[in-house]
Design an enzyme around this catalytic site. Sequence first.
Site, PDB file in Angstrom:
ATOM      1  N   TYR A  71      49.489  30.920  40.166  1.00 26.91           N
ATOM      2  CA  TYR A  71      50.382  32.113  39.936  1.00 26.91           C
ATOM      3  C   TYR A  71      51.896  31.359  40.697  1.00 26.91           C
ATOM      4  CZ  TYR A  71      46.073  33.979  37.827  1.00 26.91           C
ATOM      5  OH  TYR A  71      45.485  33.841  37.281  1.00 26.91           O
ATOM      6  N   HIS A 112      52.285  35.967  30.765  1.00 20.13           N
ATOM      7  CA  HIS A 112      50.887  35.527  31.394  1.00 20.13           C
ATOM      8  C   HIS A 112      52.632  34.353  31.851  1.00 20.13           C
ATOM      9  CE1 HIS A 112      48.582  36.841  29.068  1.00 20.13           C
ATOM     10  NE2 HIS A 112      48.294  36.591  28.398  1.00 20.13           N
TER      11      HIS A 112
END
EC number: 4.2.1.10
Lengths: 148, 148, 148, 148, 148, 148, 148, 148, 148, 148, 148, 148
Positions: L23, L100
């Site tokens: 991430y 996302h």
Amino acid sequence: MTTVFFLNGPNANLYGLDPSGTYGSESFPAIKARCERHAERLGLALDFRQSNHEGVLVDWIQEARGSAAGIIINAAGLTYTSVAILDALLAFDGPIIEAHMSNIWKREPFRHHSYVSRAATGVIAGLGALGYELALTALAHLIAETAE
Amino acid sequence: MTTVFFLNGPNANLYGLDPSGTYGSESFPAIKARCERHAERLGLALDFRQSNHEGVLVDWIQEARGSAAGIIINAAGLTYTSVAILDALLAFDGPIIEAHMSNIWKREPFRHHSYVSRAATGVIAGLGALGYELALTALAHLIAETAE
Amino acid sequence: MTTVFFLNGPNANLYGLDPSGTYGSESFPAIKARCERHAERLGLALDFRQSNHEGVLVDWIQEARGSAAGIIINAAGLTYTSVAILDALLAFDGPIIEAHMSNIWKREPFRHHSYVSRAATGVIAGLGALGYELALTALAHLIAETAE
Amino acid sequence: MTTVFFLNGPNANLYGLDPSGTYGSESFPAIKARCERHAERLGLALDFRQSNHEGVLVDWIQEARGSAAGIIINAAGLTYTSVAILDALLAFDGPIIEAHMSNIWKREPFRHHSYVSRAATGVIAGLGALGYELALTALAHLIAETAE
Amino acid sequence: MTTVFFLNGPNANLYGLDPSGTYGSESFPAIKARCERHAERLGLALDFRQSNHEGVLVDWIQEARGSAAGIIINAAGLTYTSVAILDALLAFDGPIIEAHMSNIWKREPFRHHSYVSRAATGVIAGLGALGYELALTALAHLIAETAE
Amino acid sequence: MTTVFFLNGPNANLYGLDPSGTYGSESFPAIKARCERHAERLGLALDFRQSNHEGVLVDWIQEARGSAAGIIINAAGLTYTSVAILDALLAFDGPIIEAHMSNIWKREPFRHHSYVSRAATGVIAGLGALGYELALTALAHLIAETAE
Amino acid sequence: MTTVFFLNGPNANLYGLDPSGTYGSESFPAIKARCERHAERLGLALDFRQSNHEGVLVDWIQEARGSAAGIIINAAGLTYTSVAILDALLAFDGPIIEAHMSNIWKREPFRHHSYVSRAATGVIAGLGALGYELALTALAHLIAETAE
Amino acid sequence: MTTVFFLNGPNANLYGLDPSGTYGSESFPAIKARCERHAERLGLALDFRQSNHEGVLVDWIQEARGSAAGIIINAAGLTYTSVAILDALLAFDGPIIEAHMSNIWKREPFRHHSYVSRAATGVIAGLGALGYELALTALAHLIAETAE
Amino acid sequence: MTTVFFLNGPNANLYGLDPSGTYGSESFPAIKARCERHAERLGLALDFRQSNHEGVLVDWIQEARGSAAGIIINAAGLTYTSVAILDALLAFDGPIIEAHMSNIWKREPFRHHSYVSRAATGVIAGLGALGYELALTALAHLIAETAE
Amino acid sequence: MTTVFFLNGPNANLYGLDPSGTYGSESFPAIKARCERHAERLGLALDFRQSNHEGVLVDWIQEARGSAAGIIINAAGLTYTSVAILDALLAFDGPIIEAHMSNIWKREPFRHHSYVSRAATGVIAGLGALGYELALTALAHLIAETAE
Amino acid sequence: MTTVFFLNGPNANLYGLDPSGTYGSESFPAIKARCERHAERLGLALDFRQSNHEGVLVDWIQEARGSAAGIIINAAGLTYTSVAILDALLAFDGPIIEAHMSNIWKREPFRHHSYVSRAATGVIAGLGALGYELALTALAHLIAETAE
Amino acid sequence: MTTVFFLNGPNANLYGLDPSGTYGSESFPAIKARCERHAERLGLALDFRQSNHEGVLVDWIQEARGSAAGIIINAAGLTYTSVAILDALLAFDGPIIEAHMSNIWKREPFRHHSYVSRAATGVIAGLGALGYELALTALAHLIAETAE
């Protein structure tokens, strides 16, 4: 005179030449001539084409928008795999007949699913070149109905 | 005169009465009459029947052995579920046309698989009562070919 | 004298007539006679029946409750599809033999699953009419064992 | 005198000893003796063997080529997993009976598929040691038929 | 007085007789009487029927068109397999309650899928004969609502 | 001189004897001799073995660690089922060629998945004994490349 | 001199340029030259082509009918998706070798299924440009065998 | 003194030698010695064995009946494929611990299903040789509990 | 007075507010009031709760142990996904009714599988708030039966 | 000035003309113009192309190697079926944005799987022509980041 | 003193109270006390917690970052369904032991897949509270190893 | 000023801290600040929240009814499993953007299916915090369009 397209997919040009005989013994030019005679009897101008290229078939289906009143399509091997052809057919608003020389549900399992069926008005399969004539007859009726 | 059987499965007798309109607006007796007229034109004696009972349909297919030169069958809801009908058809050695009023591949997924197709010479679907006439035309040709 | 039911499903009456030869060359009446002779040797009263109707087979299995000491069943095409027959068999508390003329696991995949097996004591398949005689022999033994 | 092989797979030697009772209460030596007596009545020389080793079973099936007129095989746990045994059986050209003490279709799902069935003439299951005798009877008939 | 049909499928007539006890200990005639008393309290004329024949059930559902204001159906073993019954129900335009004595989702996996549910207004399962009374109560309400 | 192992699985010893002809008409000893001659031409010492036992094949693959520069393996029926052979091959760090006499993707679906492929450098199939020679040629090249 | 076609599918022209290195470090022109030299040694006239277009590959396979004695094909990404290429290959009656630079069964699962394999005589994969030479050697043998 | 069996499947003898390091750096003899010391501390006589042969493992599990109070088994590659081993374990009535050096659910999907688990009391995985010691500790407790 | 819990899952508090109308036009407070009145008529103390939190629902089901004689549960979106709720229900030993406003089998396929059904005595679905009243009636009967 | 390619697949040229309205009411030339204006604002030279031919799209992606700093691709119907396009994209080493006018996960299930996603840096879908502008913005950022 | 977390999921607090006895007869407080004693012997500070709330378990796993050297987790019903717990565990970089009282692979199929396993170092199942002690022992070793 | 909600699911608060780097390296507070600045530029009041609790996310989505004009949601691990969140979103009638950080279709297969997509207007994935800004831009446009 009303124009209709009869579009043939990959390898249809080999009909009658294939040693395995799945597609009968009539040659592709003979089938074409037979369809043209039948279309003439029905008062339809038939534009009968064949291509091995998915993109060309998509181009032709797009061309049908505005120039043809209906489409008969035997997408051959692309029947089972081409979403591009399906999408082109979904954007055509006249009647569509899906035609197959052979009964595809008696053959390998990967031929039992057709993307073309999702866009077709009707389906005729397993009746060889006779089925092509019936497809023309059906299309003539469907066009006439719409015209009413 | 050559006899052919046109066998209709469960609920076909409701055609034209169904509020959802999946099967068009022509009533079942009207469809029957239309098929009889078309058969007459083709020189065929048509025995057009309907039953809601799988067993009766199997009985009739067995009866066709020896009394009919060909069979058209719309097994309706039994198309998708009946191995018994398939086995009866596999034991019939004349031509068989599978017919459906609607394009079954545009409907619920459980209608996308047909046991009847495994025994049929050809399949005609999605063309309503017109498709029934085409099925008769096809059957006449197939019987004539066999007779040669 | 102990009574047993031998129930035959759809199209079993065509055995020996089927051109593909899957079910051998003995006719159904001949098989019936052979089973009756074998049952007689085993001291069993054999009630040998055939129907193309699932409902009739269910009726007969229910009738067996109280009138038969055991059941042999070749449900034919219904073997693969009928929960109704399974439920009727599950409510019968004598021994049950599932019999098939052909080896169903050598045939199409949809014949590889049997609902009848879930209720059967034993299964005999692929041995033709000889297998029917063996099923009778087995049933005689199972009934005798229970009687002890 | 005609020789036949009766080949038993892994753990068959524990029959009658297994506390869960799936395979009945007759011990493996008792079953062997019973089969030998039955074979004698049928005029067959019975070679009854057991191994826990897939390779040994394959060796024996190969040995049967030329020395046995037929094979009965209960491959036990290897039934569901051994392509090697299937391939050996496919290379044997006499009749083959697949036998199981229990009704394998009433047990866990992984026992519902048999590789052996693809090579077997017939299948007998769920009838315990009685089923083994019936398998011998069947094999005697099949060998006699072939000999005719 | 408003008429409703309560249609029961194969083997429902054995309820209370089945040794496994899946369907409770009340006999089928007792259940029928109980439903008739409850319908009377609700001011409904109840036509309570049972058949082992899929075709008869289809016939009755068709008969309901025009003669019944609503249908309760426990198609029993046909619940899981009959598209013919589904198609008949889809052509009925009053309320439909699917009822099951047992909780079918606690039983074998093949009982977890119902074709009837696709046509039913509501579903009541697992509550035995009490569930049948609740189905009648529900149907009475649904008919009254429609009548408003 | 560099040693390579050519390991053959169950029933490979029957090649040329199998009546179905899947594996050609050359006998296994002839194939062995042919491979030995070809290896000699390539300057390789060939250790050509066959076993019907999975465990023996695993033992041999382990033995190759330290004694062979490369492995050719036709695991035959074990190709599709043996994780033990896969694990042994994964622990071998020279080149590995998977070889099959027949084109396994034209055969039954259970032969379309190979555990051996997960460990193999390359795969050669469908070319009969010629393919075995090509496998040796390939292995010679791969060993030479590594040696550089 | 015998002509053979070596047809390469989409992106094969990037071999040696792809940063991930799946296809080795030899450039496509170098591979082509290497194949041409090897073909010359084998006495074959090699027609080595590449296209990113499925339709062009189908056209070329059709062209091979009558002009080539055999085909080597690496359909690249179309291997897994093109029924049109499969159908064209099925209509070619000389030997066909399916070739892949990489071992496709070690890659993503969608590369584990090949339509081309259904039409190929043999398959060679995972051996890089060396595998291409072996494919030529194999083709030369297969053509010679046929010629006998 | 209570005897327990610790049975190791194919390729376990290579632990510590495998270049990929999946199974740690301790050698198999070292692991064996470590387990023997730990068993001694627990007052157990440990019979620690390894085989690449499924049949030998089945033989040993059968041998455990009567000679061992419990079994620890790492069936290695046979874990995922051997019903024969499962059946042997099911016939053993003492406690069984399934042990794996690696966490098999972090590896390839075909290693996520274990036949051994269906017969095991407990499972310990992913903890290397430490996990083997824990398995021994667990087995000692389970045997003691049973003995009470 | 006997207490029962009526537990509602995520978003049930929006009933009657949802623009798509799947859950009817009655608001959640109105449904609650209706259930309370009905419970009163049945002589039950109703504890009617709603939460969007799976953990809270699990807490409440645990709380029911000892404080409630039965549970009605509409787990809403958690019906299809929550093993935690299933496990809590399995540890409750009074009767459980699974309730749904809508007929979940007419909706998206992921709503066709319920974990709650595995623990429920009975299921009532598709009947809106009326179904909730029926669930209370059913629960009152089940509790009374148990009390006998 | 940095060049980027925006490649559109089959039937994208019909956007705004499709009667079903899935793709909004803006025409394809209008969308193109809008993207060109947005690119200009971002300081990018935009090469916006469309083809119905998979092969042409592959050619263009290959052309991008060396001439474009990034690619936006809406492969339309080829998204779901073309490994050839995926392989071409995998050989491109700049950033790639997959763009779709519609939210493909709200449409037919065969549109829920994208081969393009396996090669894309990011995905933007369901936002119509606005999403195309966002894709350009994203690409500008990604190129700038790389350039740092 | 090193701290470790032992996190228990939904319904674990009912262990020993569940009438079905899947989880043994030891109560949850007793298990907790037993683990605390065992941790003390190992020189570990044990933080033993239970929650029915997935979110609380995620919070706790995040809390472990920085405050615990390792985690033992029995996520109970969330094991099979919670990606949120998996993601939290993946972000923890100490050793993780997955523990289950029961052997989950002997229970319903939906318990055969664990998301937790994808993040766990090791797995211990089926050994009841003894398995919890072993998990603590294992964790102590893994922490010590890391510390070296 | 128009309010929009940006809801983040479990473990999103760890972004930038996760050692695997899936991430990115921007911390969650930094991402929040960046989104707030961007919202301000767009004239939106941004309510940016995070929770590890599915129920809290459902509560917030319900709260958005009436207080927010649109929602951006990254449901993180709940994306793949939560029907409760889907149902809450379906009851919200403003625009919804699914966002996302990573390209979920390049990750494990269980991340390739999103329940959120069924309710979202558009989807943006794989573009990190930049994608969050684009989601805000898109939402501003969609709200403006609706307002017209």
